[in-house]
Design an enzyme around this catalytic site. Structure first.
Site, short mmCIF file in Angstrom:
data_model
loop_
_atom_site.label_atom_id
_atom_site.label_comp_id
_atom_site.label_asym_id
_atom_site.label_seq_id
_atom_site.Cartn_x
_atom_site.Cartn_y
_atom_site.Cartn_z
NE ARG A 1 18.81 -64.27 60.43
CZ ARG A 1 19.88 -63.51 60.18
NH1 ARG A 1 21.00 -63.70 60.86
NH2 ARG A 1 19.83 -62.56 59.28
CD1 TRP B 1 5.95 -69.16 59.62
CD2 TRP B 1 6.16 -70.34 61.52
NE1 TRP B 1 6.32 -68.29 60.61
CE2 TRP B 1 6.42 -68.99 61.79
CE3 TRP B 1 6.22 -71.26 62.57
CZ2 TRP B 1 6.77 -68.53 63.07
CZ3 TRP B 1 6.57 -70.81 63.84
CH2 TRP B 1 6.83 -69.47 64.06
C1 HEM Z 1 9.89 -70.19 61.71
C2 HEM Z 1 9.62 -69.69 60.53
C3 HEM Z 1 10.65 -69.36 59.47
C4 HEM Z 1 10.41 -68.53 58.43
C5 HEM Z 1 9.12 -67.77 58.12
C6 HEM Z 1 11.62 -68.50 57.63
C7 HEM Z 1 11.74 -67.79 56.44
C8 HEM Z 1 12.77 -67.97 55.55
C9 HEM Z 1 12.74 -67.54 54.17
C10 HEM Z 1 11.58 -66.82 53.49
C11 HEM Z 1 13.92 -67.87 53.61
C12 HEM Z 1 14.36 -67.64 52.17
C13 HEM Z 1 13.99 -68.93 51.44
C14 HEM Z 1 14.02 -68.78 49.92
O1 HEM Z 1 13.93 -67.63 49.44
O2 HEM Z 1 14.14 -69.80 49.25
C15 HEM Z 1 14.70 -68.53 54.64
C16 HEM Z 1 15.99 -69.01 54.45
C17 HEM Z 1 16.66 -69.76 55.38
N1 HEM Z 1 16.19 -70.14 56.64
FE1 HEM Z 1 14.51 -69.51 57.55
N2 HEM Z 1 12.58 -69.28 58.21
C18 HEM Z 1 12.02 -69.85 59.33
C19 HEM Z 1 12.63 -70.78 60.17
C20 HEM Z 1 13.90 -71.30 59.96
C21 HEM Z 1 14.49 -72.36 60.77
C22 HEM Z 1 13.78 -73.08 61.93
C23 HEM Z 1 15.74 -72.57 60.30
C24 HEM Z 1 16.80 -73.55 60.76
C25 HEM Z 1 16.82 -74.10 61.98
C26 HEM Z 1 15.94 -71.65 59.18
C27 HEM Z 1 17.11 -71.57 58.44
C28 HEM Z 1 17.17 -70.92 57.20
C29 HEM Z 1 18.31 -71.05 56.30
C30 HEM Z 1 19.59 -71.83 56.55
C31 HEM Z 1 17.99 -70.32 55.15
C32 HEM Z 1 18.86 -70.15 53.88
C33 HEM Z 1 18.56 -71.29 52.94
C34 HEM Z 1 19.55 -71.38 51.78
O3 HEM Z 1 20.72 -70.96 51.99
O4 HEM Z 1 19.16 -71.88 50.71
N3 HEM Z 1 14.81 -70.89 59.00
N4 HEM Z 1 13.98 -68.57 55.82
N1 LIG Z 2 10.17 -71.02 55.17
C1 LIG Z 2 11.15 -71.69 54.80
N2 LIG Z 2 11.66 -71.49 53.55
C2 LIG Z 2 12.91 -71.89 53.11
C3 LIG Z 2 14.02 -71.82 53.94
C4 LIG Z 2 15.27 -72.25 53.44
C5 LIG Z 2 15.39 -72.71 52.13
C6 LIG Z 2 14.26 -72.75 51.32
C7 LIG Z 2 14.38 -73.26 49.92
N3 LIG Z 2 15.15 -72.29 49.16
C8 LIG Z 2 15.38 -72.73 47.80
C9 LIG Z 2 14.26 -72.20 46.96
C10 LIG Z 2 14.36 -72.73 45.56
C11 LIG Z 2 15.06 -71.62 44.80
C12 LIG Z 2 14.94 -70.37 45.60
N4 LIG Z 2 14.32 -70.76 46.89
C13 LIG Z 2 13.02 -72.35 51.79
C14 LIG Z 2 11.77 -72.71 55.66
C15 LIG Z 2 12.19 -73.98 55.37
C16 LIG Z 2 12.74 -74.64 56.51
C17 LIG Z 2 12.75 -73.86 57.62
S1 LIG Z 2 12.07 -72.37 57.29
#
Ligand code: HEM
Ligand SMILES: N=C(Nc1cccc(CNC[C@@H]2CCCN2)c1)c1cccs1
Length: 346
Positions: free
Chosen positions: A59, A221
Site C-alpha cells: 500500500r 506487480w
Molecule cells: C503495487 C504492487 C502491489 C503489491 C506488491 C501487492 C501485494 C499484495 C499481496 C502479496 C497480497 C496478498 C495476495 C495473496 O496472498 O493472495 C495483496 C492483497 C491485496 N491487494 Fe495488494 N499489492 C500491490 C498493489 C495493489 C493494488 C494496486 C491494489 C488495488 C488498487 C491492491 C489491493 C489489494 C487487495 C484488495 C488485496 C486483498 C485481496 C483479497 O482480499 O483476496 N494491491 N497485495
Molecule cells: N500482487 C498482487 N497479488 C494479489 C493481490 C490480491 C489478490 C490476489 C489473489 N489472492 C488469491 C490467491 C489465491 C488463494 C490465495 N491467494 C493476489 C496483486 C494483484 C492485483 C494488484 S496487486
C-alpha cells in the site's frame, strides 16, 4: 446513504474543499435521488480503497494508482476493448503501472478471477495446468472456448452484460507478457516453468460510499513469494517442490533434512532472478515489508490509524524475518475498500 455522506465528507476534508461545497453536493444528490460520483470523486475513492485494503502489503504506493473511468462502456465488445487497454497500459513492457478500470456497476460483470490466468484440466485422475482454474475452465469450454490441454494456456476473458449470456474473448497474445523461470546456478530450464508478468484481480468489488462496483479490475506487480511459495509450491497448485528437490539432488527421504525449505528458497530465488532478468517489476518479501513499514509510518504522520489483516500481511515464506510478524494489526474494515464478492455457485 450514510456511507455516501461519510465518503463525501472525507473527500471534502482530504481534498480541502469548503463546507459549502459539501452542502451543495449533498443537495445535488437529494435532487437526483442517487449518488453518481464525478470522475474526480471516483479517482479519489479508488485510491483510498487501496489505502484501506487490510490484506495488502503493497500500500505504500496508493497515491500513484492510475484510475480509468470506464462507466460509459456498456457493450461486451467495448468492455473487452477497455480490458485490453488496461492490460497493455499496466504491462508497459515490464515496467508495471498499478491501475484500476471501473465499469458501470449495474450492467457489467467480469467472470474471471484474474484477467490473465492459466487454465486447469481434469484428465483422468491427473490435472493439467492450474488446479485453481478447473471449474472456470469448464465454464469457458461450455461457452465454446477451445481447450488446448497445456499447462500454461491463458484463459479467455468472460464478460456478461445485464442478463445476457456471458461472452468469451481471446486476449491477443502480443498483450500477454510471460516470464520463463531460470536460476542463476541450477538448471531450472529443465522444469519448463513460466508465469505471467501482471496480476490483475477481476473478481473483487470496489465499494465507494454506498455504491458497489462489481467490475473494477485492478493490478499491481507481484511479490515473488506469491508465485514461488504458493502458485508453484502448493500441493493443490503446481506442486513443484518435489521436482525442484530432485533437480537439486536433495535427500527427500526424511522431512528433517528440510529439503522442502531448501527447494522453496531456490524456487523463490529463481522467480525473483527471472523477473529481474526480463525487466519485469517484482518485489521480494523483505523489501515489500520494509516498504510497508514506511507506509505505516507515513499514515501515522498523517494522523490516520493503519488497519491491517495480520494473517494476510505476513509473507508465506520466512514470515518471522519481517517486522509484520512481530506486531498486531487492527483489522477494522474502512470505506472505501475492495471487497470479495460471494462466489456464484452456478
Ligand atoms: C503495487 C504492487 C502491489 C503489491 C506488491 C501487492 C501485494 C499484495 C499481496 C502479496 C497480497 C496478498 C495476495 C495473496 O496472498 O493472495 C495483496 C492483497 C491485496 N491487494 Fe495488494 N499489492 C500491490 C498493489 C495493489 C493494488 C494496486 C491494489 C488495488 C488498487 C491492491 C489491493 C489489494 C487487495 C484488495 C488485496 C486483498 C485481496 C483479497 O482480499 O483476496 N494491491 N497485495
Ligand atoms: N500482487 C498482487 N497479488 C494479489 C493481490 C490480491 C489478490 C490476489 C489473489 N489472492 C488469491 C490467491 C489465491 C488463494 C490465495 N491467494 C493476489 C496483486 C494483484 C492485483 C494488484 S496487486
Amino acid at each position: 446513504m450514510q456511507k455516501t455522506m461519510a465518503f463525501l465528507q472525507q473527500f471534502q476534508q482530504e481534498t480541502k474543499l469548503t463546507e459549502a461545497w459539501l452542502r451543495n453536493r449533498l443537495q445535488q444528490i437529494e435532487q437526483r435521488g442517487e449518488f453518481v460520483p464525478t470522475t474526480e470523486e471516483l479517482v479519489y475513492g479508488a485510491k483510498i480503497a487501496w489505502r484501506n485494503s487490510n490484506k495488502c502489503i503493497g500500500r505504500l504506493f496508493w497515491r500513484s494508482l492510475h484510475v480509468f473511468d470506464a462507466r460509459a462502456y456498456v457493450t461486451a465488445d467495448e468492455v473487452f476493448e477497455q480490458l485490453c487497454a488496461h492490460i497493455a497500459f499496466a504491462t508497459n513492457r515490464g515496467k508495471i503501472r498499478p491501475a484500476v478500470t471501473i465499469f458501470d456497476e449495474k450492467r457489467v460483470r467480469i467472470l474471471n478471477h484474474q484477467l490473465i490466468r492459466y487454465a486447469g484440466y481434469e484428465v483422468g485422475d491427473t490435472i493439467i495446468g492450474d488446479p485453481h482454474s478447473v471449474s472456470f475452465t469448464k465454464q469457458c469450454v461450455n461457452l465454446g472456448w477451445q481447450p488446448q490441454y497445456g499447462a500454461f494456456d491463458v484463459l479467455p476473458l468472460v464478460i456478461q452484460i445485464d442478463d445476457e449470456s456471458p461472452k468469451f474473448y481471446t486476449i491477443p497474445h502480443e498483450l500477454i507478457l510471460e516470464v520463463p523461470i531460470t536460476h542463476p546456478v541450477y538448471n531450472f530450464e529443465e522444469l519448463a516453468l513460466k508465469w505471467y508478468a501482471v496480476p490483475m484481480i477481476s473478481d473483487m468489488a470496489l465499494e465507494v460510499g454506498d455504491i458497489l462496483y462489481k467490475a473494477a479490475p485492478f493490478n499491481g506487480w507481484y511479490m515473488g513469494t506469491e508465485i514461488g511459495a504458493r502458485n508453484f509450491a502448493d500441493t493443490s497448485r503446481y506442486n513443484m517442490l518435489p521436482v525442484v528437490a530432485q533437480l537439486l539432488a536433495l535427500d527427500t527421504t526424511q522431512q528433517a533434512t528440510l529439503w522442502k525449505d531448501r527447494a522453496l528458497v531456490e524456487l523463490n530465488i529463481a522467480v525473483l532472478h527471472s523477473f529481474k532478468q526480463q525487466g519485469v517489476s517484482i518485489v521480494d518479501h523483505h523489501t515489500a515489508a520494509t516498504q510497508f513499514a514506511l507506509f505505516e509510518q507515513q499514515e501515522q504522520e498523517q494522523g490516520r490509524d493503519v488497519t491491517g489483516n495480520w494473517t494476510w500481511l505476513i509473507p508465506p515464506m520466512s514470515p518471522a524475518t519481517t517486522h509484520v510478524f512481530h506486531q498486531p494489526y487492527n483489522n477494522t474494515i474502512k470505506n472505501p475498500n475492495f471487497l470479495s464478492l460471494p462466489k456464484k455457485t452456478s
